[in-house]
Design an enzyme around this catalytic site. Sequence first.
Site, mmCIF file in Angstrom:
data_model
loop_
_atom_site.group_PDB
_atom_site.id
_atom_site.type_symbol
_atom_site.label_atom_id
_atom_site.label_comp_id
_atom_site.label_asym_id
_atom_site.label_seq_id
_atom_site.Cartn_x
_atom_site.Cartn_y
_atom_site.Cartn_z
ATOM 1 C CD GLU A 77 -7.584 -3.110 4.780
ATOM 2 O OE1 GLU A 77 -7.932 -2.163 4.056
ATOM 3 O OE2 GLU A 77 -7.074 -4.148 4.336
ATOM 4 C CD GLU B 65 8.563 -3.986 2.942
ATOM 5 O OE1 GLU B 65 7.350 -4.279 2.895
ATOM 6 O OE2 GLU B 65 9.414 -4.753 3.441
ATOM 7 N N GLY C 214 -0.991 -4.230 -6.459
ATOM 8 C CA GLY C 214 -1.170 -4.536 -5.030
ATOM 9 C C GLY C 214 -0.920 -3.284 -4.224
HETATM 10 C C1 LIG Z 1 -3.962 -13.800 2.614
HETATM 11 C C2 LIG Z 1 -4.212 -12.508 1.911
HETATM 12 C C3 LIG Z 1 -5.464 -11.923 1.953
HETATM 13 C C4 LIG Z 1 -5.727 -10.722 1.258
HETATM 14 N N1 LIG Z 1 -6.999 -10.222 1.246
HETATM 15 C C5 LIG Z 1 -7.281 -9.186 0.395
HETATM 16 C C6 LIG Z 1 -8.634 -8.753 0.201
HETATM 17 O O1 LIG Z 1 -9.575 -9.254 0.828
HETATM 18 N N2 LIG Z 1 -8.877 -7.769 -0.701
HETATM 19 C C7 LIG Z 1 -7.872 -7.172 -1.416
HETATM 20 O O2 LIG Z 1 -8.164 -6.296 -2.236
HETATM 21 N N3 LIG Z 1 -6.577 -7.550 -1.248
HETATM 22 C C8 LIG Z 1 -6.264 -8.546 -0.370
HETATM 23 N N4 LIG Z 1 -4.956 -8.954 -0.216
HETATM 24 C C9 LIG Z 1 -3.903 -8.279 -0.961
HETATM 25 C C10 LIG Z 1 -2.924 -7.488 -0.130
HETATM 26 O O3 LIG Z 1 -3.496 -6.286 0.307
HETATM 27 C C11 LIG Z 1 -1.666 -7.284 -1.007
HETATM 28 O O4 LIG Z 1 -1.020 -8.534 -1.095
HETATM 29 C C12 LIG Z 1 -0.745 -6.238 -0.473
HETATM 30 O O5 LIG Z 1 -1.321 -4.960 -0.599
HETATM 31 C C13 LIG Z 1 0.602 -6.235 -1.206
HETATM 32 O O6 LIG Z 1 0.433 -6.185 -2.576
HETATM 33 P P1 LIG Z 1 1.189 -7.247 -3.528
HETATM 34 O O7 LIG Z 1 0.961 -8.598 -2.970
HETATM 35 O O8 LIG Z 1 0.783 -7.010 -4.919
HETATM 36 O O9 LIG Z 1 2.723 -6.919 -3.361
HETATM 37 P P2 LIG Z 1 3.564 -5.845 -4.204
HETATM 38 O O10 LIG Z 1 2.845 -4.556 -4.217
HETATM 39 O O11 LIG Z 1 3.951 -6.460 -5.501
HETATM 40 O O12 LIG Z 1 4.845 -5.700 -3.297
HETATM 41 C C14 LIG Z 1 5.902 -6.661 -3.299
HETATM 42 C C15 LIG Z 1 6.956 -6.222 -2.275
HETATM 43 O O13 LIG Z 1 7.476 -4.945 -2.647
HETATM 44 C C16 LIG Z 1 7.295 -4.011 -1.605
HETATM 45 N N5 LIG Z 1 6.998 -2.684 -2.165
HETATM 46 C C17 LIG Z 1 5.990 -2.330 -3.006
HETATM 47 N N6 LIG Z 1 6.033 -1.011 -3.265
HETATM 48 C C18 LIG Z 1 7.105 -0.526 -2.579
HETATM 49 C C19 LIG Z 1 7.675 0.766 -2.413
HETATM 50 N N7 LIG Z 1 7.141 1.842 -3.005
HETATM 51 N N8 LIG Z 1 8.778 0.896 -1.633
HETATM 52 C C20 LIG Z 1 9.311 -0.165 -1.005
HETATM 53 N N9 LIG Z 1 8.809 -1.420 -1.109
HETATM 54 C C21 LIG Z 1 7.710 -1.599 -1.871
HETATM 55 C C22 LIG Z 1 6.120 -4.541 -0.798
HETATM 56 O O14 LIG Z 1 6.125 -4.056 0.523
HETATM 57 C C23 LIG Z 1 6.365 -6.047 -0.878
HETATM 58 O O15 LIG Z 1 7.313 -6.406 0.089
HETATM 59 C C24 LIG Z 1 -4.675 -10.101 0.528
HETATM 60 C C25 LIG Z 1 -3.395 -10.667 0.512
HETATM 61 C C26 LIG Z 1 -3.163 -11.866 1.170
HETATM 62 C C27 LIG Z 1 -1.784 -12.464 1.082
#
Ligand SMILES: Cc1cc2nc3c(=O)[nH]c(=O)nc-3n(C[C@H](O)[C@H](O)[C@H](O)COP(=O)(O)OP(=O)(O)OC[C@H]3O[C@@H](n4cnc5c(N)ncnc54)[C@H](O)[C@@H]3O)c2cc1C
Length: 385
Positions: free
Chosen positions: A248, A373, A136
């Site tokens: 974006e 973050e 993500g």
């Molecule tokens: C409703 C919805 C629509 C979406 N639409 C799209 C879409 O159309 N296309 C697409 O490709 N994606 C889409 N996404 C994905 C979205 O971009 C990701 O959910 C987002 O980038 C976070 O990734 P993750 O959910 O894997 O969280 P993770 O990366 O697993 O992060 C989990 C937590 O850890 C924190 N974290 C991660 N890395 C660090 C760091 N280095 N330092 C401190 N904290 C950190 C994050 O901020 C978060 O709080 C969508 C998500 C949602 C919920």
Amino acid sequence: MFMTPTPPFNVEHDELRESIRGFLDRELAPHAQQWEADEWFPNEVFGKLATQGLLGLKYPAELGGQGGDYLHEAVLVEELARIGSGGTAAGIGAHVNIATPPIWKFGTDEQKQRYLAPAIKGEKIGALGITEPDAGSDVAALRTKAERVDGGFLVNGEKTYITNGVRADFIVTAVKTKETTPPARHHDISFLIVDRGEGVTSAKLRKLGWAASDTATISYEDVFVPQENLLGELHDGFKLIMANFQWERLAMALGAVGAMRLAYERTAQYARERSAFGRPLSKHQAIRHKLADLATQAYTARCVTYDALRRFVAGEEPLREVTMAKLATQRASYELMDECLQIHGGAGYMREYWVERAARDARLGPIGGGSDEIMREILGRLLGL
Ligand SMILES: Cc1cc2nc3c(=O)[nH]c(=O)nc-3n(C[C@H](O)[C@H](O)[C@H](O)COP(=O)(O)OP(=O)(O)OC[C@H]3O[C@@H](n4cnc5c(N)ncnc54)[C@H](O)[C@@H]3O)c2cc1C
């Protein structure tokens, strides 16, 4: 509450704003509650927007667009909050703000004719597929694989949380095209435009807010993608991801600005009309001060965002200001919605009131499009920390 026009917008943009508002209030807002209850908005919404020219504001006339620019698009993005359904706004936003821009910027003429022109007409709906179950925030960790085969690529893998993930006719998909040890991370990603068809299956996800949008997991099983659907250079897909991040994030900031302004206006109106202890809520000092704070928060979010937008359209590449605008607006919007909900009392907790939906919808902001973050990490680097 606000004076117009406010730079970077001019009178022409304000006229566009009026006309978009009228259209959204008339054609889409009356259905918002139903679409939220259905957890789906009809695909015809794209056709309706297209007949108003709203799916191609920034795209060239040769492709059926309006020949405008990012400022015209910014007006639309800010106004989408008026629909009263974050999910519908998100579906439209994914199509115009993240799925089609890479084709516009990196596509061949033939790809533009095949995908962008019908997308502007609302005949083909797009999605952007980057996020995966194990990738993500750390985009470069994605694992969906595209192997070279005769005439193209064979794709296997899974994307998740993809907006328009069920309805999309094409998915602009990030894939790994090179196996190296250790992984090359930023130099082994490519983009393919994947048509919905054999081997592509979607599963809709249920979520806290944005109910009307079809956020989905998409599986790719031995999906053949022809060579002519490679978007941009092979192994150079990370550049394509980075190219649209600024827009974006600005779009998300603008969405929050529109939602905050509307929520403040509606809540102030509610506080004028609802009485307790013999006078309107707005005549109780605690509520009046709260509303004054909310108006200030909506205004400051708008100033930060408009400043970043102004720099962006001037070609400054304002990474710092855009990052700050995204960070400053998303949690602020959620917190403002929560305060608005509080001012509505019990009514604010009811499904029939717009405000409980607005509060749920706003919770996505600090997570999506680069979390708070991650914004802080980027700023930390830019500030030399
Ligand atoms: C409703 C919805 C629509 C979406 N639409 C799209 C879409 O159309 N296309 C697409 O490709 N994606 C889409 N996404 C994905 C979205 O971009 C990701 O959910 C987002 O980038 C976070 O990734 P993750 O959910 O894997 O969280 P993770 O990366 O697993 O992060 C989990 C937590 O850890 C924190 N974290 C991660 N890395 C660090 C760091 N280095 N330092 C401190 N904290 C950190 C994050 O901020 C978060 O709080 C969508 C998500 C949602 C919920």
